[in-house]
Write an enzyme that holds these catalytic residues in place. Structure first.
Site: not given
Length: 312
Positions: A186, A194, A203, A229
């Site tokens: 992760d 973000n 992304d 993620e």
């Protein structure tokens, strides 16, 4: 020599039912004037959707990773059947498989010529089709398959593919008394990335890390996007200790990478969990994924940017 060690009545497929052929165009293998190529299309089974154009002289169908048409179906023998491309057509024969090869529901007891639309049943759940296809058709079906098993953003396999493959791999590992490892990682503090740099950059981070991880694993390992993620990797016939070493290489490679957001350079780390058979007494994909998720949670609790295994 027959692969009788793999014979098991629980893996017998009901070959008494004929599979109907629904082809708009029927074509004989003797018709050399037509454009296109005869192919083997996997209609059902773990590798459903794969297409193998028959442009060479001979092909081995089997569970062995070196087979030309490699299948992970447990009922398929390592060298299950052979296809021969002759001047007068294309032929198939069973190579002393444990569970037999069937064309349109009939057992193949000697070399048999294939015709367009023939259905070939092998193993427990795998059905192949011998089909004439032009390039447009092959590209179309290949695109459909890619959309169903690959994540469009990262190129990793999908969550559904993860569960489908684990179902087969767990059964195989238990039946053959072989190790099986799953690695789950992760991205640490991904929401902050973000929020700070925007989702488009987020992304790009996901794609770059997927590429980095892909360079650290073997060709036969299955990298999947579990969700958001979070990613999972199936490591076939890999002991837990070896999987943990691979996970540490992944972690270090990601930590060394840098990312640029319009002049602002930053790094990203991952937390990694590892679980394996036989250490984890799991019988289903859900149980094994729960074990590796618990190991991942432990890595996060211990400070992130580290690898934890379920036996520690």
């Amino acid at each position: 020599m027959a692969d009788n060690s793999e014979s098991d009545n629980s893996y017998q497929l009901d070959h008494t039912m004929r599979i109907p052929t629904q082809k708009i165009r029927r074509m004989s293998t003797d018709d050399s004037s037509s454009e296109g190529t005869f192919s083997i299309v996997i209609l059902s089974g773990p590798e459903a959707g794969q297409i193998f154009p028959l442009t060479g002289e001979c092909y081995i169908i089997g569970r062995d990773i070196s087979a030309d048409i490699s299948l992970s179906d447990l009922g398929v023998s390592r060298h299950h059947a052979a296809i021969r491309n002759a001047s007068d057509g294309i032929y198939i024969r069973d190579t002393d498989s444990a569970n037999g090869t069937f064309v349109n529901g009939r057992f193949v007891d000697q070399e048999q010529k294939l015709e367009d639309g023939d259905k070939i049943a092998v193993g427990t759940s795998t059905v192949l089709e011998f089909a004439y296809q032009d390039e447009i058709e092959r590209n179309f079906y290949q695109k459909l398959r890619e959309e169903s098993i690959y994540d469009h953003l990262t190129g990793a396999h999908t969550r559904k593919h993860l569960f489908d493959q684990l179902e087969t791999e767990i059964a195989f590992a238990k039946r053959q008394s072989l190790p099986l490892s799953v690695v789950m990682y992760d991205l640490d503090h991904f929401k902050q990335i973000n929020d700070t740099y925007g989702h488009p950059l987020g992304d790009e981070v996901l794609k770059k890390i997927t590429s980095i991880v892909g360079s650290c694993i073997r060709k036969e390992d299955v990298l999947t996007r579990y969700g958001g993620e979070e990613f999972a990797i199936i490591c076939r016939q890999t002991p837990l200790a070896d999987a943990k070493q691979m996970a540490e290489r992944m972690r270090a490679a990601v930590a060394e990478a840098s990312f640029d957001a319009e002049g602002s350079v930053f790094s990203v780390t991952i937390s990694v969990g590892v679980a394996a058979l036989p250490e984890a007494e799991c019988r289903t994909p859900k149980e094994l994924l729960s074990a590796v998720d618990a190991a991942l949670y432990k890595a996060k609790e211990n400070g992130r940017n580290q690898v934890c295994a379920d036996w520690e």
